[in-house]
Design an enzyme around this catalytic site. Structure first.
Site, mmCIF file in Angstrom:
data_model
loop_
_atom_site.group_PDB
_atom_site.id
_atom_site.type_symbol
_atom_site.label_atom_id
_atom_site.label_comp_id
_atom_site.label_asym_id
_atom_site.label_seq_id
_atom_site.Cartn_x
_atom_site.Cartn_y
_atom_site.Cartn_z
ATOM 1 N N ILE A 1 0.838 -1.210 0.000
ATOM 2 C CA ILE A 1 0.000 0.000 0.000
ATOM 3 C C ILE A 1 0.871 1.257 0.000
ATOM 4 C CG2 ILE A 1 -1.770 1.276 1.286
ATOM 5 C CD1 ILE A 1 -2.741 -1.483 2.369
ATOM 6 N N ALA B 1 3.835 1.212 8.148
ATOM 7 C CA ALA B 1 4.787 0.135 8.451
ATOM 8 C C ALA B 1 4.190 -0.827 9.468
ATOM 9 C CB ALA B 1 6.092 0.721 8.995
ATOM 10 N N THR C 1 -6.842 -1.792 10.259
ATOM 11 C CA THR C 1 -7.551 -2.839 9.522
ATOM 12 C C THR C 1 -8.953 -3.085 10.080
ATOM 13 O OG1 THR C 1 -7.541 -5.239 9.224
ATOM 14 C CG2 THR C 1 -6.235 -4.435 11.010
ATOM 15 N N ASP C 2 -9.819 -3.652 9.232
ATOM 16 C CA ASP C 2 -11.163 -4.047 9.705
ATOM 17 C C ASP C 2 -11.082 -5.255 10.641
ATOM 18 O OD1 ASP C 2 -10.451 -5.966 7.794
ATOM 19 O OD2 ASP C 2 -12.259 -5.723 6.568
ATOM 20 N N GLU C 3 -9.921 -5.933 10.641
ATOM 21 C CA GLU C 3 -9.802 -7.159 11.449
ATOM 22 C C GLU C 3 -9.879 -6.873 12.950
ATOM 23 O OE1 GLU C 3 -6.952 -10.048 10.149
ATOM 24 O OE2 GLU C 3 -6.904 -9.220 8.130
ATOM 25 N N TYR D 1 -2.049 -10.812 14.843
ATOM 26 C CA TYR D 1 -1.931 -9.646 13.954
ATOM 27 C C TYR D 1 -2.967 -8.589 14.320
ATOM 28 C CZ TYR D 1 -2.931 -6.736 9.857
ATOM 29 O OH TYR D 1 -3.192 -5.658 9.042
ATOM 30 N N SER D 2 -4.249 -8.984 14.367
ATOM 31 C CA SER D 2 -5.287 -7.962 14.594
ATOM 32 C C SER D 2 -5.184 -7.390 16.011
ATOM 33 C CB SER D 2 -6.683 -8.511 14.297
ATOM 34 O OG SER D 2 -6.942 -9.688 15.011
ATOM 35 N N LYS E 1 -2.556 -4.722 15.860
ATOM 36 C CA LYS E 1 -3.067 -3.506 15.189
ATOM 37 C C LYS E 1 -4.049 -2.780 16.113
ATOM 38 C CE LYS E 1 -2.410 -2.260 11.513
ATOM 39 N NZ LYS E 1 -1.362 -1.356 10.997
ATOM 40 N N LYS F 1 -0.447 -13.325 0.103
ATOM 41 C CA LYS F 1 -1.844 -12.956 0.348
ATOM 42 C C LYS F 1 -2.713 -13.588 -0.743
ATOM 43 C CE LYS F 1 -0.473 -10.244 3.748
ATOM 44 N NZ LYS F 1 -0.071 -8.858 3.723
#
Ligand code: NAD
Length: 353
Positions: free
Chosen positions: A18, A87, A139-141, A165-166, A169, A204
């Site tokens: 991104i 990042a 993220t939406d996660e 991960y989520s 974040k 991915k």
């Protein structure tokens, strides 16, 4: 056309999927100055920004966002108007195998960036202090898994992250919120859904599927493949980030979603059909390569975000799924074929380093 004014942007993770799309947009369409800090991890690709690397308005610092000297020096030297923080360690499967790097980069790295940004912001003169914004890209996660009948997550939904991960974040988002509430650092947080487009690292779903097909290898699909994700074309996400910088309210959060909910298996089948058309197999159909594999532990069923709030700022997705997916598939075929030819030329001695 009216010439847009140029700004100085510090971007973290600018050699990722991104970040590189953002840099291409900011340098190509305006005379902006870009300062990119990236540790050049496994998902980075310097080629993704092409000729921008030679642009006099482009400055790159190889380094880790956990290193406050690198950030403070870059801030002091270039005095950016905006910071866009991308990042992060980003692959859920890797976070399950080893969460430590996620805790370090995503939580401690964000903490470090917030602290350095705060110190910098406090040194600015009134006019520049009022202009400065820091965008945290999330993220939406973080909203966790939805059931089919659930409404989409809004900016007010509870955070219920399920993967390392989520969770990392989500932690970063909470730090951002606190640095705004406590220290008034001008922060805006965005939560976006699954991005797709060129230059994404092929671990991915979309690039992985395309490359498996081109190599005539099995396409792994987790569980029953019925997990639902909202898919946004990366350039729509970039447009959303830039809209939030110009029109967003400091301290707010914005969902950048595309209203494009699809099951993983349908995404994979769409890629197979496009390839059947544009890069046919010698024998059979690409969908014959699909192989269901054991599900990811704690695999979330559905993510979906309500994008009403950002549409009120005058943004809406403009890239349609079918044509953008086809463009993406063709891009990966071209890059794969080009790389293949280059390798052959090296091997034959026709080109040298
Ligand atoms: P990516 O994995 O392609 O790139 C991440 C970049 O960050 C890499 O170049 C890497 O070297 C750099 N990086 C990682 N840790 C670093 C550190 N400690 N110091 C300096 N550089 C570091 O990721 P992406 O897909 O471009 O995602 C960018 C951001 O958007 C991430 O914060 C991610 O959580 C978020 N996001 C991505 C998606 C998506 O679908 N790709 C969806 C929602 C949110």
């Amino acid at each position: 056309m009216k010439k847009q004014s140029s700004h100085k942007y510090l971007i973290t993770g600018g050699y990722g999927f991104i970040g590189s799309a953002l840099i291409r947009e900011l340098i190509t369409n305006n005379n902006n100055t870009i300062i990119n800090i990236d540790k050049l991890g496994y998902a980075s690709n310097k080629n993704a920004i092409g000729s921008v690397r030679g642009n006099k308005n482009y400055h790159f610092y190889k380094g880790d966002i956990c290193n406050d000297k690198i950030i403070s020096n870059a801030l002091k030297k270039h005095s950016p108007d905006f910071i866009i923080h991308l990042a992060a360690e980003t692959h859920v499967d890797r976070s399950i195998d080893d969460p430590s790097g996620f805790v370090v980069s995503n939580i401690l790295g964000t903490y470090n960036l917030l602290n350095s940004s705060l110190a910098y912001w406090r040194t600015l003169r009134k006019k520049q202090r009022e202009k400065f914004k820091l965008v945290l890209v999330s993220t939406d996660e973080v909203f966790g898994s939805l059931k089919l009948k659930d409404k989409k997550s809004t900016e007010n939904s509870l955070y219920k992250p399920n993967s390392p991960y989520s969770a990392s974040k989500a932690s970063a988002d909470h730090l951002g919120r606190a640095w705004f509430r406590t220290y008034k650092l001008p922060i805006i947080t965005t939560n976006t859904c699954n991005n797709y487009g060129p230059w994404q690292f092929p671990e991915k779903l979309i690039p992985l599927t395309i490359l498996k097909c081109i190599q005539n290898k099995k396409i792994p699909v987790y569980g029953n493949g019925k997990q639902i994700r909202d898919w946004i074309y990366v350039d729509d996400h970039i447009r959303g980030l830039l809209k939030v910088i110009t029109k967003g309210k400091i301290g707010d959060t914005y969902n950048i979603g595309s209203n494009n909910e699809l099951r993983n298996i349908d995404v994979v089948k769409s890629i197979c059909s496009i390839l059947d058309e544009v890069y046919p197999k010698k024998k059979g159909k690409y969908s014959e390569l699909i192989q269901y594999v054991s599900d990811r532990p704690g695999h979330d069923t559905r993510y979906a975000i309500d994008n009403n709030k950002i549409t009120k700022l005058g943004w809406k997705p403009k890239y349609f799924w079918k044509e953008s997916l086809k463009r993406t598939v063709i891009w990966y075929i071209n890059i794969h074929v080009t790389q293949h030819i280059v390798v052959l030329l090296y091997k034959s001695g026709k080109i040298r380093e």
